[in-house]
Design a protein around this motif. Structure first.
Motif, PDB file in Angstrom:
ATOM      1  N   GLN A 136      87.941 177.939  30.644  1.00 58.93           N
ATOM      2  CA  GLN A 136      86.632 178.334  31.183  1.00 58.93           C
ATOM      3  C   GLN A 136      85.542 178.280  30.116  1.00 58.93           C
ATOM      4  O   GLN A 136      84.386 177.979  30.417  1.00 58.93           O
ATOM      5  CB  GLN A 136      86.717 179.729  31.787  1.00 58.93           C
ATOM      6  CG  GLN A 136      87.532 179.748  33.068  1.00 58.93           C
ATOM      7  CD  GLN A 136      87.491 181.077  33.768  1.00 58.93           C
ATOM      8  OE1 GLN A 136      86.581 181.376  34.542  1.00 58.93           O
ATOM      9  NE2 GLN A 136      88.477 181.894  33.480  1.00 58.93           N
ATOM     10  N   LEU A 137      85.890 178.559  28.878  1.00 57.17           N
ATOM     11  CA  LEU A 137      84.880 178.533  27.820  1.00 57.17           C
ATOM     12  C   LEU A 137      84.692 177.144  27.226  1.00 57.17           C
ATOM     13  O   LEU A 137      83.599 176.795  26.792  1.00 57.17           O
ATOM     14  CB  LEU A 137      85.253 179.511  26.711  1.00 57.17           C
ATOM     15  CG  LEU A 137      85.098 180.992  27.034  1.00 57.17           C
ATOM     16  CD1 LEU A 137      85.458 181.835  25.831  1.00 57.17           C
ATOM     17  CD2 LEU A 137      83.684 181.314  27.491  1.00 57.17           C
ATOM     18  N   ALA A 138      85.760 176.340  27.191  1.00 55.60           N
ATOM     19  CA  ALA A 138      85.666 175.072  26.455  1.00 55.60           C
ATOM     20  C   ALA A 138      86.600 174.005  27.008  1.00 55.60           C
ATOM     21  O   ALA A 138      87.074 173.152  26.261  1.00 55.60           O
ATOM     22  CB  ALA A 138      85.979 175.322  24.980  1.00 55.60           C
TER      23      ALA A 138
ATOM     24  N   ASN B  30      85.155 185.019   9.932  1.00 56.42           N
ATOM     25  CA  ASN B  30      84.196 183.942   9.637  1.00 56.42           C
ATOM     26  C   ASN B  30      84.432 182.671  10.443  1.00 56.42           C
ATOM     27  O   ASN B  30      84.063 181.586  10.023  1.00 56.42           O
ATOM     28  CB  ASN B  30      84.253 183.590   8.150  1.00 56.42           C
ATOM     29  CG  ASN B  30      83.832 184.752   7.282  1.00 56.42           C
ATOM     30  OD1 ASN B  30      82.749 185.294   7.461  1.00 56.42           O
ATOM     31  ND2 ASN B  30      84.697 185.155   6.358  1.00 56.42           N
ATOM     32  N   THR B  31      85.064 182.749  11.617  1.00 55.71           N
ATOM     33  CA  THR B  31      85.303 181.561  12.426  1.00 55.71           C
ATOM     34  C   THR B  31      83.990 180.905  12.823  1.00 55.71           C
ATOM     35  O   THR B  31      83.062 181.572  13.262  1.00 55.71           O
ATOM     36  CB  THR B  31      86.105 181.923  13.694  1.00 55.71           C
ATOM     37  OG1 THR B  31      87.370 182.439  13.294  1.00 55.71           O
ATOM     38  CG2 THR B  31      86.324 180.703  14.576  1.00 55.71           C
ATOM     39  N   ALA B  32      83.902 179.594  12.658  1.00 57.96           N
ATOM     40  CA  ALA B  32      82.705 178.833  13.037  1.00 57.96           C
ATOM     41  C   ALA B  32      83.143 177.708  13.979  1.00 57.96           C
ATOM     42  O   ALA B  32      84.133 177.817  14.683  1.00 57.96           O
ATOM     43  CB  ALA B  32      82.011 178.301  11.791  1.00 57.96           C
ATOM     44  N   GLY B  33      82.396 176.595  13.992  1.00 52.60           N
ATOM     45  CA  GLY B  33      82.799 175.411  14.750  1.00 52.60           C
ATOM     46  C   GLY B  33      82.196 175.348  16.134  1.00 52.60           C
ATOM     47  O   GLY B  33      81.035 175.701  16.351  1.00 52.60           O
ATOM     48  N   SER B  34      83.015 174.917  17.107  1.00 50.63           N
ATOM     49  CA  SER B  34      82.546 174.646  18.469  1.00 50.63           C
ATOM     50  C   SER B  34      82.954 175.750  19.425  1.00 50.63           C
ATOM     51  O   SER B  34      83.629 176.720  19.054  1.00 50.63           O
ATOM     52  CB  SER B  34      83.152 173.322  18.952  1.00 50.63           C
ATOM     53  OG  SER B  34      84.566 173.474  19.096  1.00 50.63           O
ATOM     54  N   ARG B  35      82.578 175.574  20.703  1.00 52.80           N
ATOM     55  CA  ARG B  35      83.018 176.516  21.726  1.00 52.80           C
ATOM     56  C   ARG B  35      84.544 176.589  21.791  1.00 52.80           C
ATOM     57  O   ARG B  35      85.122 177.645  22.091  1.00 52.80           O
ATOM     58  CB  ARG B  35      82.478 176.094  23.100  1.00 52.80           C
ATOM     59  CG  ARG B  35      81.079 176.569  23.388  1.00 52.80           C
ATOM     60  CD  ARG B  35      80.660 176.216  24.813  1.00 52.80           C
ATOM     61  NE  ARG B  35      80.378 174.805  24.969  1.00 52.80           N
ATOM     62  CZ  ARG B  35      81.070 173.972  25.734  1.00 52.80           C
ATOM     63  NH1 ARG B  35      82.117 174.415  26.417  1.00 52.80           N
ATOM     64  NH2 ARG B  35      80.736 172.700  25.831  1.00 52.80           N
ATOM     65  N   LEU B  36      85.198 175.470  21.521  1.00 46.25           N
ATOM     66  CA  LEU B  36      86.659 175.481  21.531  1.00 46.25           C
ATOM     67  C   LEU B  36      87.208 176.364  20.414  1.00 46.25           C
ATOM     68  O   LEU B  36      88.195 177.089  20.615  1.00 46.25           O
ATOM     69  CB  LEU B  36      87.191 174.048  21.390  1.00 46.25           C
ATOM     70  CG  LEU B  36      88.707 173.873  21.461  1.00 46.25           C
ATOM     71  CD1 LEU B  36      89.264 174.450  22.757  1.00 46.25           C
ATOM     72  CD2 LEU B  36      89.084 172.393  21.322  1.00 46.25           C
ATOM     73  N   ASP B  37      86.572 176.336  19.269  1.00 46.81           N
ATOM     74  CA  ASP B  37      86.995 177.225  18.179  1.00 46.81           C
ATOM     75  C   ASP B  37      86.770 178.688  18.562  1.00 46.81           C
ATOM     76  O   ASP B  37      87.592 179.559  18.242  1.00 46.81           O
ATOM     77  CB  ASP B  37      86.232 176.889  16.899  1.00 46.81           C
ATOM     78  CG  ASP B  37      86.565 175.500  16.385  1.00 46.81           C
ATOM     79  OD1 ASP B  37      87.742 175.261  16.085  1.00 46.81           O
ATOM     80  OD2 ASP B  37      85.655 174.664  16.317  1.00 46.81           O
TER      81      ASP B  37
ATOM     82  N   ALA C 105      86.853 179.874  21.637  1.00 51.82           N
ATOM     83  CA  ALA C 105      87.878 180.207  22.620  1.00 51.82           C
ATOM     84  C   ALA C 105      89.227 180.463  21.944  1.00 51.82           C
ATOM     85  O   ALA C 105      89.945 181.404  22.303  1.00 51.82           O
ATOM     86  CB  ALA C 105      87.996 179.077  23.641  1.00 51.82           C
ATOM     87  N   LYS C 106      89.555 179.630  20.953  1.00 58.71           N
ATOM     88  CA  LYS C 106      90.830 179.815  20.251  1.00 58.71           C
ATOM     89  C   LYS C 106      90.857 181.147  19.496  1.00 58.71           C
ATOM     90  O   LYS C 106      91.883 181.830  19.456  1.00 58.71           O
ATOM     91  CB  LYS C 106      91.060 178.655  19.284  1.00 58.71           C
ATOM     92  CG  LYS C 106      91.388 177.331  19.975  1.00 58.71           C
ATOM     93  CD  LYS C 106      91.555 176.205  18.953  1.00 58.71           C
ATOM     94  CE  LYS C 106      91.941 174.901  19.632  1.00 58.71           C
ATOM     95  NZ  LYS C 106      92.046 173.774  18.662  1.00 58.71           N
TER      96      LYS C 106
ATOM     97  N   SER D  81      93.404 184.608  19.871  1.00 53.86           N
ATOM     98  CA  SER D  81      94.278 184.633  18.698  1.00 53.86           C
ATOM     99  C   SER D  81      94.682 186.071  18.373  1.00 53.86           C
ATOM    100  O   SER D  81      93.991 187.027  18.759  1.00 53.86           O
ATOM    101  CB  SER D  81      93.552 184.028  17.494  1.00 53.86           C
ATOM    102  OG  SER D  81      92.527 184.897  17.043  1.00 53.86           O
ATOM    103  N   PRO D  82      95.777 186.267  17.632  1.00 52.35           N
ATOM    104  CA  PRO D  82      96.173 187.628  17.227  1.00 52.35           C
ATOM    105  C   PRO D  82      95.135 188.298  16.342  1.00 52.35           C
ATOM    106  O   PRO D  82      95.134 189.523  16.214  1.00 52.35           O
ATOM    107  CB  PRO D  82      97.479 187.385  16.448  1.00 52.35           C
ATOM    108  CG  PRO D  82      97.996 186.069  16.938  1.00 52.35           C
ATOM    109  CD  PRO D  82      96.775 185.249  17.243  1.00 52.35           C
ATOM    110  N   GLN D  83      94.241 187.508  15.738  1.00 46.68           N
ATOM    111  CA  GLN D  83      93.211 188.085  14.869  1.00 46.68           C
ATOM    112  C   GLN D  83      92.113 188.796  15.663  1.00 46.68           C
ATOM    113  O   GLN D  83      91.314 189.533  15.085  1.00 46.68           O
ATOM    114  CB  GLN D  83      92.581 186.993  13.996  1.00 46.68           C
ATOM    115  CG  GLN D  83      93.480 186.478  12.887  1.00 46.68           C
ATOM    116  CD  GLN D  83      94.639 185.657  13.411  1.00 46.68           C
ATOM    117  OE1 GLN D  83      94.448 184.802  14.276  1.00 46.68           O
ATOM    118  NE2 GLN D  83      95.841 185.919  12.895  1.00 46.68           N
ATOM    119  N   ASN D  84      92.077 188.569  16.965  1.00 49.32           N
ATOM    120  CA  ASN D  84      91.063 189.227  17.791  1.00 49.32           C
ATOM    121  C   ASN D  84      91.657 190.510  18.361  1.00 49.32           C
ATOM    122  O   ASN D  84      92.622 190.470  19.115  1.00 49.32           O
ATOM    123  CB  ASN D  84      90.633 188.301  18.936  1.00 49.32           C
ATOM    124  CG  ASN D  84      89.498 188.885  19.759  1.00 49.32           C
ATOM    125  OD1 ASN D  84      89.472 190.074  20.045  1.00 49.32           O
ATOM    126  ND2 ASN D  84      88.565 188.051  20.138  1.00 49.32           N
TER     127      ASN D  84
END
Length: 1013
Positions: A263-265, A693-700, A702-703, A707-710
């Motif tokens: 849905q996000l990417a 510090n996650t950057a990048g695209s909408r797919l990043d 969404a990942k 992720s367990p980091q969230n």
């Protein structure tokens, strides 16, 4: 030492206010962690607005959301915080200040002093730390119940007994499918005494297509799904293919991490499928504007801000909107964090003002599998026919010596008028009619059609400037009634009008004709009264249509002649016309392309055989085959039929709005106070600094979310599911997991479920099954007065909750028990009964869609309520009365009210009256003949239980009274039985049927009927 200091301070009287008796204890007993959380909660509510994360609003440079000089751990007397909160409110140094309209209770002051005395631990907010699998104290059983029992033991309470089997099957059926169990299903469950009988019921319900519909219902609120754009015009859009995707995702048990990512990417996934692209409609469900005079950049900003807010609420449970204009006042989220998230969604290939013709770009053709299969079959058949036709043409074909053209014969079927002109003026086909802008030529009696008749018309035109009808049949005195072919500075338009502009069609071609050259223009209309039934061809090719009126309901007939060169009482066309044709049918594309050519045989036949080119020879070959070879002609006709069928099918294929990245990156700037026209420094995409510090695209993005980091996504999802089955989440404020949100009632249980949900592969059905098979879920909802007083909101879960059914389920239940429900899954939205004039009261009118409510008929009246057409400015009134939201923005928690209007809906809305009379037919047809047996059958249908003696006595009185009343007034009975479009079974005595319809209505209006117990 700390406790002794606290006792000393209390004795000295610094905390001078008396402390009222504490409210019922709903959360875990105090320990160091709970004390720190409670202190933080008090500070958040009363102090963070001036002394919190928002740097611009911070007073005296003092922060209380982290260790500061105002708090001296272990030393209450030395802490400025204590000194200020214990001053009398009359003191200018008292905190919170009187002007803040906030005040601390004596209990809150004592808790803060105790917190400081015990070390003033500043613990990171619970929701921002990763969930950890924990075991409850003294765990003796696995799963949910061990946590609930452990907590109840602390409170000296126990779980309530298990509900009876009738209540259980009705409860779980409504919760998992949104539909009541049938009497057959109830009896099968009652008769099944084998182990795990209940679990088998749950598994059957989880496998039902209705499960996906029930689960999708809350997601539509969250994703702000609607069938209109919103804002003041609020015209039509089509997003039902995204709704279909959501239902299918739940039915297929799509892992929640994939559900979120697609849905996000979905468009950014490698080799993205059409379904994955459709999924991104989640972030296109927001309102869209195209108001004249609006500023595109302002609305582009609004769309992206909506995506940020929805994503943060839906997946993180955070109020990111609070950081759009300044740093968040309570949570450690900066304004820069907000625009870092903003940047992820700011590169969609869209414009600020769009949607006048339906879906706003970018959108995707989204055929259903059966449509796609049919298109493929038609393409395959056309290719086969092309091959057969080519083989015929490649063979030896005898060309008769005496060959004449049948050009006009071929194009003759359905030709209602064909106007050609003398050759004094040279035309392209024969002669031409030359007009100088002040002339017109009338032909009485030609071109008379009605709005429901298909017809086609067009001509060759040599324009020389200006704007006017090429030809028309219109009456200006009747609201410009009639039809025309209009040229506006070279742009072809077609009007079909009953009364301009509110009852008309106007189609505008995007093509523009060159001046001083011949072009062929042709219009086809299929008689549907819809703009989709109009096509404009230029030089034989169908053109894209831009804007126009789209609501033709009444006659277009006029008592006027066909006029060439203008409209009724008007001239204006300057140029030449040739070969004007009017057909009483829809001319297919293949014939339109022939009309846009000149007779191909004429120049060929004028040549001797030895001088003919290969192309001319092929022309003669094809003509000879078409006129003398029946099989070739059959191939040719079948190919044309396939082309017409494909063209009709293409019209039916829906589109849906999607996310699609721009080629050139759109820059994102931090906006001063959130104002679109006040950009400051540039910001790159990234997650809030709080989380990394996650950057990048909408797919990043969404990942990272899955992720367990969230620490939030799994908790938020689990909590929302818990809310669906228990009325409230373990975190009551399911929209806010931040500092201002409520702490979880069972934090260890929430974390355990979140961790195991993630470790299960994000298996939604497994989690749902786990919840609804727990002893906690299966408890009775019957509670003592003492328990209700102790825990009115059922936060301790010592009983099952009684929940008013959501709006859609109230209606769906009535349709289901009456036998009216149409169980078709998915597809376009429908328009059931609705009081007349509601849309019109709020409509913008003009040339826009969805301004007038046109009720559907047939099975569309009886679809599930989730498919009801949702107009944002006028939501379905019966559903809104039962607290359905407007869907202007993301909603994760509906309110539940109890108002007299709801009873009026149940007793007077045509849906419920019709359902009651159809239910009465079932009762009279299927139950045993005595009144008590009929009443028992009615209760089993609607409530899944037997009526009590008192209920039977009361309802027997109702039956007798209503029978007597209708015998005295048979016309009232007849009137009641005419409500709704479903036919009445005339084999029943209308008096008896009307009386039982009233009884059925009475039972459907019971609180128990619209409550899940």
């Amino acid at each position: 030492m700390h406790r002794r200091v606290f006792a000393l301070v209390s004795a000295l009287g610094l905390a001078t206010l008396s402390v009222a008796a504490p409210p019922p204890q709903l959360f875990s007993r105090d320990d160091g962690v709970t004390l720190a959380r409670s202190a933080r909660r008090i500070l958040s509510e009363s102090c963070f607005a001036c002394h919190g994360p928002d740097e611009k609003q911070r007073k005296a440079g003092l922060r209380l959301d982290q260790p500061s000089s105002a708090v001296v751990p272990g030393d209450i007397l030395a802490s400025a915080l204590v000194q200020r909160i214990t001053k009398p409110t009359s003191s200018p140094l008292a905190m919170p200040p009187v002007t803040s309209h906030k005040a601390l209770t004596g209990a809150q002051k004592q808790l803060l002093q105790r917190w400081i005395g015990e070390g003033a631990t500043y613990e990171k907010h619970w929701a921002f730390t990763p969930p950890v699998r924990r075991r409850p104290t003294g765990e003796t059983e696995k799963g949910i119940d061990s946590f609930i029992r452990a907590r109840l033991t602390q409170e000296k309470l126990t779980l309530s007994p298990e509900a009876d089997k009738r209540t259980l099957i009705r409860r779980v059926s409504l919760d998992l499918t949104g539909l009541p169990p049938t009497p057959v299903e109830v009896k099968a469950f009652l008769d099944d005494s084998a182990p795990r009988a209940y679990e088998r019921v749950v598994d059957r319900l989880l496998a039902s297509p209705a499960y996906g519909e029930r689960m999708a219902l809350g997601w539509l609120d969250l994703a702000r799904y609607a069938d209109t754009h919103g804002y003041h015009i609020d015209s039509h859009r089509d997003m039902y293919r995204w709704r279909d995707w959501v239902i299918a995702a739940f039915n297929q048990n799509k892992p929640y991490d994939q559900f979120v990512t697609e849905q996000l990417a979905g468009d950014l996934l490698p080799n993205a499928t059409r379904d994955q692209k459709i999924a991104t409609g989640f972030n296109r469900n927001h309102p869209i504007n195209f108001e004249g005079g609006a500023i595109p950049e302002e609305y582009l900003t609004a769309y992206v801000a909506d995506r940020v807010d929805t994503t943060a609420t839906a997946f993180l449970g955070l109020t990111m909107r609070c950081a759009q204009c300044h740093d968040h006042k309570y949570d450690p989220l900066t304004q820069r964090d907000y625009y870092k998230l903003f940047a992820y969604f700011n590169n969609n290939d869209e414009v600020g003002l769009d949607g006048t013709k339906g879906n706003a770009k970018p959108f995707l053709r989204a055929p259903y599998p059966e449509q796609e299969a049919r298109l493929t079959a038609l393409d395959t058949r056309q290719a086969e026919l092309d091959s057969k036709i080519a083989a015929k043409e490649a063979g030896s074909v005898a060309i008769p010596e005496l060959l004449t053209s049948d050009w006009d014969t071929q194009l003759a079927p359905g030709l209602a008028a064909h106007l050609s002109f003398p050759k004094e003026q040279v035309g392209i086909v024969s002669g031409a009619l030359a007009l100088n802008g002040s002339q017109a030529k009338d032909y009485p009696g030609l071109g008379e059609f009605e709005r429901d008749q298909p017809f086609s018309y067009g001509c060759w035109v040599w324009p020389e400037g200006g704007s006017q009808a090429l030809f028309s049949r219109m009456d200006n005195g009747l609201g410009v009634r009639g039809w025309d072919l209009y040229l506006a500075d070279g742009q072809p338009m077609a009007h079909l009008i009953s009364h301009w502009p509110d009852d008309a069609l106007r189609a505008d071609s995007k093509e523009r004709l060159p001046m001083g050259r011949w072009s062929h223009v042709f219009v086809t209309y299929d008689g549907t009264g819809k703009l989709g039934g109009v096509k404009i061809y230029v030089n034989g090719k169908s053109t894209e249509l831009t804007s126009g009126a789209d609501s033709l309901k009444n006659t277009i007939k006029v008592n006027k002649p066909l006029r060439l060169g203008g409209r009724d009482q008007a001239t204006g066309f300057k140029g030449k016309l040739d070969d004007i044709r009017i057909y009483a049918r829809v001319v297919p594309p293949t014939e339109v392309s022939l009309l846009a050519e000149t007779d191909p045989l004429r120049p060929v036949l004028e040549q001797t055989a030895e001088k003919r080119t290969p192309e001319q020879q092929r022309t003669l070959t094809r003509y000879a085959l078409r006129t003398r070879d029946p099989q070739y002609r059959a191939f040719f006709d079948e190919k044309n039929q396939a082309a017409r069928e494909k063209d009709a099918l293409e019209k039916e294929i829906p589109t849906t709005m999607v996310m699609q990245e721009r080629t050139e990156q759109r820059p994102t700037f931090l906006l001063e106070r959130g104002e679109y026209n006040k950009p400051k420094e540039r910001v790159e995409a990234g997650i809030p600094t709080l989380f990394g510090n996650t950057a990048g695209s909408r797919l990043d993005l969404a990942k990272w979310l899955v992720s367990p980091q969230n620490p939030l996504t799994a908790r938020v999802a689990v909590n929302r599911l818990w809310q669906q089955f228990f009325g409230l989440g373990l975190v009551k404020t399911s929209e806010n997991f931040g500092v201002q949100g409520e702490a979880p009632s069972h934090p260890e249980l929430l974390d355990r479920l979140a961790v195991e949900f993630r470790e299960s592969g994000w298996d939604v059905k497994k989690l749902v099954r786990r919840i609804v098979t727990s002893a906690t879920y299966k408890q009775t909802s019957v509670a003592s007065a003492a328990l209700l007083h102790r825990d009115p909101e059922n936060r301790l879960l010592a009983r099952a909750p009684r929940l008013r059914l959501p709006a859609e389920l109230v209606r769906d239940q009535a349709l289901a028990v009456s036998g009216l429900l149409v169980s078709k899954v998915g597809g376009p939205s429908v328009k059931p009964y609705q009081p007349p004039g509601l849309w019109e009261e709020m409509s913008f009118k003009g040339d826009f869609s969805a301004q007038t409510y046109e009720q559907d008929h047939g099975e569309k009246l009886y679809r599930r309520s989730m498919y009801t057409f949702w107009k944002r400015t006028v939501p379905p009134p019966s559903l809104q009365t039962f607290d359905a939201p407007e869907r202007e923005f993301c909603i994760v928690r509906r309110s539940a009210t109890n108002t007299p209007l709801q009873a009026l809906i149940l007793m007077n809305d045509p849906t419920y009256i019709e359902a009651s009379r159809k239910l009465a037919e079932h009762v009279l047809r299927d139950a045993l003949p005595s009144a008590p047996q009929r009443l028992a059958y009615l209760y089993r249908l609607l409530l899944a239980r037997e009526p009590s003696t008192a209920e039977l006595s009361l309802l027997l009185t109702v039956v007798n009274r209503q029978t007597t009343a209708f015998r005295k007034s048979p016309e009232s009975a007849a009137k009641l039985l005419r409500v709704g479009e479903s036919p009445t079974d005339t084999s029943f005595d209308p008096i008896e049927l009307a009386a039982w319809a009233t009884v059925c209505s009475t039972v459907m209006n019971l609180d128990e009927a619209i409550t899940r117990g």
